[in-house]
Write a protein that holds these residues in place. Structure first.
Motif, PDB file in Angstrom:
ATOM      1  N   ALA A 171      -0.163   7.487  38.351  1.00 27.70           N
ATOM      2  CA  ALA A 171      -1.557   7.163  38.021  1.00 27.70           C
ATOM      3  C   ALA A 171      -1.784   7.358  36.528  1.00 27.70           C
ATOM      4  N   PRO A 172      -1.394   6.391  35.697  1.00 26.40           N
ATOM      5  CA  PRO A 172      -1.572   6.549  34.246  1.00 26.40           C
ATOM      6  C   PRO A 172      -3.023   6.718  33.829  1.00 26.40           C
ATOM      7  N   ALA A 173      -3.954   6.085  34.541  1.00 26.55           N
ATOM      8  CA  ALA A 173      -5.363   6.231  34.179  1.00 26.55           C
ATOM      9  C   ALA A 173      -5.819   7.679  34.325  1.00 26.55           C
ATOM     10  N   MET A 174      -5.347   8.367  35.357  1.00 33.75           N
ATOM     11  CA  MET A 174      -5.731   9.756  35.562  1.00 33.75           C
ATOM     12  C   MET A 174      -5.107  10.667  34.503  1.00 33.75           C
ATOM     13  N   VAL A 175      -3.889  10.340  34.063  1.00 38.22           N
ATOM     14  CA  VAL A 175      -3.280  11.094  32.969  1.00 38.22           C
ATOM     15  C   VAL A 175      -4.120  10.964  31.703  1.00 38.22           C
ATOM     16  N   PHE A 176      -4.585   9.764  31.428  1.00 37.16           N
ATOM     17  CA  PHE A 176      -5.410   9.529  30.243  1.00 37.16           C
ATOM     18  C   PHE A 176      -6.728  10.307  30.315  1.00 37.16           C
ATOM     19  N   ILE A 177      -7.384  10.270  31.469  1.00 34.40           N
ATOM     20  CA  ILE A 177      -8.652  10.982  31.637  1.00 34.40           C
ATOM     21  C   ILE A 177      -8.463  12.481  31.458  1.00 34.40           C
ATOM     22  N   LEU A 178      -7.430  13.031  32.082  1.00 35.34           N
ATOM     23  CA  LEU A 178      -7.197  14.467  31.987  1.00 35.34           C
ATOM     24  C   LEU A 178      -6.804  14.878  30.563  1.00 35.34           C
ATOM     25  N   LYS A 179      -6.026  14.038  29.886  1.00 29.58           N
ATOM     26  CA  LYS A 179      -5.652  14.382  28.513  1.00 29.58           C
ATOM     27  C   LYS A 179      -6.878  14.443  27.614  1.00 29.58           C
ATOM     28  N   LYS A 180      -7.784  13.486  27.765  1.00 30.29           N
ATOM     29  CA  LYS A 180      -9.001  13.506  26.956  1.00 30.29           C
ATOM     30  C   LYS A 180      -9.803  14.771  27.208  1.00 30.29           C
ATOM     31  N   PHE A 181      -9.847  15.207  28.454  1.00 28.78           N
ATOM     32  CA  PHE A 181     -10.576  16.430  28.764  1.00 28.78           C
ATOM     33  C   PHE A 181      -9.871  17.641  28.167  1.00 28.78           C
ATOM     34  N   PHE A 182      -8.548  17.721  28.306  1.00 24.14           N
ATOM     35  CA  PHE A 182      -7.802  18.857  27.757  1.00 24.14           C
ATOM     36  C   PHE A 182      -7.934  18.918  26.243  1.00 24.14           C
ATOM     37  N   ASP A 183      -7.999  17.765  25.576  1.00 24.85           N
ATOM     38  CA  ASP A 183      -8.167  17.752  24.121  1.00 24.85           C
ATOM     39  C   ASP A 183      -9.472  18.415  23.695  1.00 24.85           C
ATOM     40  N   GLY A 184     -10.484  18.374  24.568  1.00 22.20           N
ATOM     41  CA  GLY A 184     -11.772  18.962  24.227  1.00 22.20           C
ATOM     42  C   GLY A 184     -11.902  20.433  24.565  1.00 22.20           C
ATOM     43  N   LEU A 185     -10.910  21.002  25.232  1.00 23.22           N
ATOM     44  CA  LEU A 185     -10.971  22.424  25.569  1.00 23.22           C
ATOM     45  C   LEU A 185     -10.663  23.274  24.336  1.00 23.22           C
ATOM     46  N   PRO A 186     -11.367  24.384  24.154  1.00 20.25           N
ATOM     47  CA  PRO A 186     -11.085  25.253  22.998  1.00 20.25           C
ATOM     48  C   PRO A 186      -9.697  25.878  23.115  1.00 20.25           C
ATOM     49  N   ARG A 187      -8.975  25.903  22.012  1.00 22.32           N
ATOM     50  CA  ARG A 187      -7.621  26.450  22.011  1.00 22.32           C
ATOM     51  C   ARG A 187      -7.603  27.960  21.820  1.00 22.32           C
ATOM     52  N   GLU A 188      -8.742  28.553  21.492  1.00 23.18           N
ATOM     53  CA  GLU A 188      -8.757  29.977  21.188  1.00 23.18           C
ATOM     54  C   GLU A 188      -8.324  30.828  22.386  1.00 23.18           C
ATOM     55  N   LEU A 189      -8.789  30.422  23.602  1.00 21.49           N
ATOM     56  CA  LEU A 189      -8.420  31.195  24.789  1.00 21.49           C
ATOM     57  C   LEU A 189      -6.914  31.151  25.025  1.00 21.49           C
ATOM     58  N   GLU A 190      -6.326  29.992  24.848  1.00 21.10           N
ATOM     59  CA  GLU A 190      -4.877  29.876  25.034  1.00 21.10           C
ATOM     60  C   GLU A 190      -4.123  30.669  23.974  1.00 21.10           C
ATOM     61  N   GLU A 191      -4.623  30.627  22.725  1.00 17.84           N
ATOM     62  CA  GLU A 191      -3.952  31.370  21.665  1.00 17.84           C
ATOM     63  C   GLU A 191      -4.039  32.867  21.913  1.00 17.84           C
ATOM     64  N   ALA A 192      -5.182  33.346  22.411  1.00 24.68           N
ATOM     65  CA  ALA A 192      -5.316  34.768  22.720  1.00 24.68           C
ATOM     66  C   ALA A 192      -4.370  35.168  23.850  1.00 24.68           C
ATOM     67  N   ALA A 193      -4.292  34.322  24.874  1.00 25.55           N
ATOM     68  CA  ALA A 193      -3.380  34.625  25.985  1.00 25.55           C
ATOM     69  C   ALA A 193      -1.928  34.557  25.531  1.00 25.55           C
ATOM     70  N   ARG A 194      -1.618  33.645  24.602  1.00 24.60           N
ATOM     71  CA  ARG A 194      -0.247  33.540  24.100  1.00 24.60           C
ATOM     72  C   ARG A 194       0.139  34.777  23.305  1.00 24.60           C
ATOM     73  N   VAL A 195      -0.824  35.343  22.570  1.00 27.03           N
ATOM     74  CA  VAL A 195      -0.564  36.584  21.834  1.00 27.03           C
ATOM     75  C   VAL A 195      -0.241  37.715  22.800  1.00 27.03           C
ATOM     76  N   ASP A 196      -0.876  37.694  23.982  1.00 24.30           N
ATOM     77  CA  ASP A 196      -0.612  38.724  24.988  1.00 24.30           C
ATOM     78  C   ASP A 196       0.663  38.469  25.776  1.00 24.30           C
ATOM     79  N   GLY A 197       1.386  37.412  25.421  1.00 28.53           N
ATOM     80  CA  GLY A 197       2.667  37.161  26.062  1.00 28.53           C
ATOM     81  C   GLY A 197       2.637  36.177  27.200  1.00 28.53           C
ATOM     82  N   ALA A 198       1.569  35.415  27.330  1.00 22.54           N
ATOM     83  CA  ALA A 198       1.484  34.450  28.425  1.00 22.54           C
ATOM     84  C   ALA A 198       2.437  33.281  28.172  1.00 22.54           C
TER      85      ALA A 198
END
Length: 286
Positions: A159-186
């Motif tokens: 389902a390429p259309a669903m990949v495109f929709i989800l990617k657009k949504f993920f692009d809009g998510l703040p990266r700070e939470l992921e970076e904080a979790a990555r610092v904690d070893g996630a």
């Protein structure tokens, strides 16, 4: 001299007028959309002899559920419901898993050829499904999956259309939470599973509903992949009902109404998630 009152031409009044006009147009379109649905329900409730009565009437003094009873007792409607549920649910789950993982990789991972690969995936939206029928059928035949649930499920997972929709949504998510979790070893898997997916529930719900509806309504591929009557889905089964019932319009309409009822119920329960996801992904055209 007395001042002459001028009409209110403020931007707020203009916007209010446009809102009212838009509401009226939307209501008219909704009523026009409801006419075929109401006609189908009315026909399904009529006695069979009155469905072809001239002149045509919207109402009958003998409305009842005889057509629905015959559909349940004289056809395999329950079995078709079960098959459609298995196929639609299986496709939906696999699409959510594979499309979300692919979209997360495109949105958060930098690798050589990323843009080219993403362009290839998006280009898949423009490929007509009919072009892939022969190679897909030969592949299912070679794997020995024809006349199985897998033959109906697996080809619909891409389902390429669903990949495109989800990617657009993920692009809009703040990266700070992921970076904080990555610092904690996630790990990347933990970031995807425990950070990104919980934040993406609205768009995941919308993608799931769109996929479920499309799969439930899909007639062409299940019709080709399955010839066993015990594996027919609702659209394929309704086609056989129409050919076997002949001119029994009440039973045909009763089957169609029952076949579309689950989709209506699903949309009523998840309409907020669908609207919210469209707003978040920017697909509304704004």
């Amino acid at each position: 001299m007395t001042a002459v009152a001028t009409p209110d031409r403020s931007p707020r009044a203009t916007a209010r007028a446009w809102n009212v006009a838009g509401l009226i147009v939307t209501a008219i379109i909704a009523l026009l959309w409801l006419v075929p649905l109401l006609w189908a329900v009315d026909t399904a409730l009529k006695p069979e002899g009155e469905t072809t009565k001239i002149p045509v009437t919207w109402w009958s003094d003998n409305l009842g559920f005889e057509a629905f009873r015959k559909v349940f007792t004289e056809s395999d409607l329950v079995r078709w419901f079960l098959n459609s549920t298995v196929v639609a649910a299986g496709v939906t789950v696999l699409v959510l898993v594979t499309a979300s993982m692919a979209a997360y990789g495109f949105a958060r991972t930098e690798f050589r050829g990323r843009k080219v690969l993403l362009a290839v995936v998006v280009a898949g939206i423009m490929v007509p499904p009919q072009v892939l029928v022969v190679p897909l059928f030969r592949e299912m035949l070679g794997l020995g999956l024809v006349d199985t649930y897998w033959a109906m499920i697996l080809p619909q997972v891409a389902a390429p259309a669903m990949v495109f929709i989800l990617k657009k949504f993920f692009d809009g998510l703040p990266r700070e939470l992921e970076e904080a979790a990555r610092v904690d070893g996630a790990s990347p898997w933990r970031l995807y599973w425990q950070i990104v997916l919980p934040l993406s529930r609205p768009v995941l719900a919308a993608v799931g509903i769109f996929t479920f509806i499309f799969t439930w309504n899909n007639f062409f591929w299940p019709f080709l992949a399955v010839s066993d009557p015990d594996l027919m889905t609702i659209p394929v089964g309704l086609a056989t009902v129409q050919s076997s019932y002949g001119l029994r319009y009440a039973q045909i309409m009763a089957s169609a109404v029952l076949g579309g009822l689950p989709l209506l119920v699903a949309y009523v329960f998840f309409q907020r998630d669908i609207i919210r996801s469209v707003a978040h992904t920017g697909l509304s055209g704004t």
